[in-house]
Design a protein around this motif. Structure first.
Motif, mmCIF file in Angstrom:
data_model
loop_
_atom_site.group_PDB
_atom_site.id
_atom_site.type_symbol
_atom_site.label_atom_id
_atom_site.label_comp_id
_atom_site.label_asym_id
_atom_site.label_seq_id
_atom_site.Cartn_x
_atom_site.Cartn_y
_atom_site.Cartn_z
ATOM 1 N N GLN A 70 22.763 -116.709 26.273
ATOM 2 C CA GLN A 70 23.641 -116.441 25.046
ATOM 3 C C GLN A 70 23.115 -115.480 24.206
ATOM 4 O OE1 GLN A 70 25.020 -119.754 23.073
ATOM 5 N NE2 GLN A 70 25.880 -118.647 21.402
ATOM 6 N N LEU A 71 21.505 -115.388 24.196
ATOM 7 C CA LEU A 71 21.033 -114.128 23.226
ATOM 8 C C LEU A 71 21.148 -112.956 24.076
ATOM 9 C CD1 LEU A 71 17.836 -116.396 22.278
ATOM 10 C CD2 LEU A 71 19.607 -115.632 20.770
ATOM 11 N N GLU A 72 20.677 -112.930 25.349
ATOM 12 C CA GLU A 72 20.869 -111.684 25.992
ATOM 13 C C GLU A 72 22.319 -111.201 26.008
ATOM 14 O OE1 GLU A 72 19.035 -112.689 29.915
ATOM 15 O OE2 GLU A 72 17.164 -112.858 28.796
ATOM 16 N N GLN A 73 23.460 -111.940 26.180
ATOM 17 C CA GLN A 73 24.611 -111.315 26.020
ATOM 18 C C GLN A 73 25.146 -110.826 24.494
ATOM 19 O OE1 GLN A 73 27.239 -110.895 27.923
ATOM 20 N NE2 GLN A 73 26.041 -111.476 29.572
ATOM 21 N N GLN A 74 24.252 -111.526 23.644
ATOM 22 C CA GLN A 74 24.601 -110.963 22.180
ATOM 23 C C GLN A 74 23.708 -109.757 21.942
ATOM 24 O OE1 GLN A 74 22.980 -113.836 19.335
ATOM 25 N NE2 GLN A 74 23.430 -112.792 17.426
ATOM 26 N N LYS A 75 22.783 -109.719 22.459
ATOM 27 C CA LYS A 75 21.800 -108.286 22.473
ATOM 28 C C LYS A 75 22.935 -107.279 23.396
ATOM 29 C CE LYS A 75 17.027 -109.843 22.394
ATOM 30 N NZ LYS A 75 15.957 -109.821 23.129
ATOM 31 N N LYS A 76 23.348 -107.397 24.327
ATOM 32 C CA LYS A 76 24.171 -106.756 25.064
ATOM 33 C C LYS A 76 25.265 -105.976 24.294
ATOM 34 C CE LYS A 76 24.417 -106.307 29.510
ATOM 35 N NZ LYS A 76 24.805 -106.701 30.825
ATOM 36 N N GLN A 77 25.935 -107.208 23.664
ATOM 37 C CA GLN A 77 27.239 -106.805 22.777
ATOM 38 C C GLN A 77 26.902 -105.817 21.680
ATOM 39 O OE1 GLN A 77 30.229 -107.652 23.373
ATOM 40 N NE2 GLN A 77 30.998 -106.400 21.794
ATOM 41 N N GLU A 78 25.655 -106.107 20.968
ATOM 42 C CA GLU A 78 25.261 -105.552 19.875
ATOM 43 C C GLU A 78 24.884 -103.879 20.444
ATOM 44 O OE1 GLU A 78 22.121 -107.626 18.222
ATOM 45 O OE2 GLU A 78 23.063 -109.152 17.444
ATOM 46 N N LYS A 79 24.223 -103.893 21.513
ATOM 47 C CA LYS A 79 23.864 -102.636 22.054
ATOM 48 C C LYS A 79 25.148 -101.705 22.581
ATOM 49 C CE LYS A 79 19.683 -101.654 23.806
ATOM 50 N NZ LYS A 79 18.467 -101.287 24.738
ATOM 51 N N LEU A 80 26.406 -102.675 22.934
ATOM 52 C CA LEU A 80 27.669 -101.833 23.409
ATOM 53 C C LEU A 80 28.209 -101.438 22.236
ATOM 54 C CD1 LEU A 80 29.526 -101.120 25.571
ATOM 55 C CD2 LEU A 80 30.252 -103.594 25.424
ATOM 56 N N VAL A 81 28.282 -102.117 20.963
ATOM 57 C CA VAL A 81 28.756 -101.634 19.807
ATOM 58 C C VAL A 81 28.184 -100.193 19.190
ATOM 59 C CG1 VAL A 81 29.308 -102.159 17.341
ATOM 60 C CG2 VAL A 81 29.629 -103.755 19.147
ATOM 61 N N LYS A 82 26.833 -100.277 19.328
ATOM 62 C CA LYS A 82 26.264 -99.368 18.797
ATOM 63 C C LYS A 82 26.587 -98.077 19.641
ATOM 64 C CE LYS A 82 22.337 -101.395 16.477
ATOM 65 N NZ LYS A 82 21.030 -101.648 16.149
ATOM 66 N N HIS A 83 26.690 -98.258 21.074
ATOM 67 C CA HIS A 83 26.730 -97.094 21.979
ATOM 68 C C HIS A 83 28.210 -96.644 21.857
ATOM 69 C CE1 HIS A 83 26.306 -95.105 25.939
ATOM 70 N NE2 HIS A 83 27.512 -95.609 26.116
ATOM 71 N N VAL A 84 29.074 -97.324 21.557
ATOM 72 C CA VAL A 84 30.428 -97.066 21.456
ATOM 73 C C VAL A 84 30.750 -95.975 19.879
ATOM 74 C CG1 VAL A 84 32.970 -97.535 20.950
ATOM 75 C CG2 VAL A 84 31.629 -98.685 22.821
#
Length: 97
Positions: A70-84
């Protein structure tokens, strides 16, 4: 599938659309593994909430794989938002009418 209002053709189309997105995210968005400290902190929060609501608290060892994911998915989602956001910021769009 019927409950979701999908037939096999629609489901196949959604899966086909999702494959390039998934591959792109896996390639471009790298995240660090959740640390033991992050897992412990998250567990403490969950345990506190469970105790407050009178629920049984599972042991950390039982929950650790789920919390880590869950924590890794959350980190991935946050990075994805920043990337977009970065892609949008640097995008040049010409509107031709």
């Amino acid at each position: 599938m019927k409950q979701a209002g999908l037939n096999s053709e629609m489901l196949n189309a959604q899966i086909a659309e999702n494959i390039p997105y998934t591959k792109y995210v896996e390639k471009e968005i790298k995240v660090e593994e959740a640390t033991d400290e992050e897992i412990q902190k998250y567990y403490d929060q969950v345990a506190k909430q469970a105790k407050t609501s009178g629920q049984k608290v599972q042991k950390l060892e039982e929950m650790k794989p789920q919390i880590k994911e869950q924590l890794e998915q959350q980190k991935k989602q946050e990075k994805l938002v920043k990337h977009v956001e970065e892609l949008q910021k640097n995008a040049k769009v010409d509107i031709k009418i």
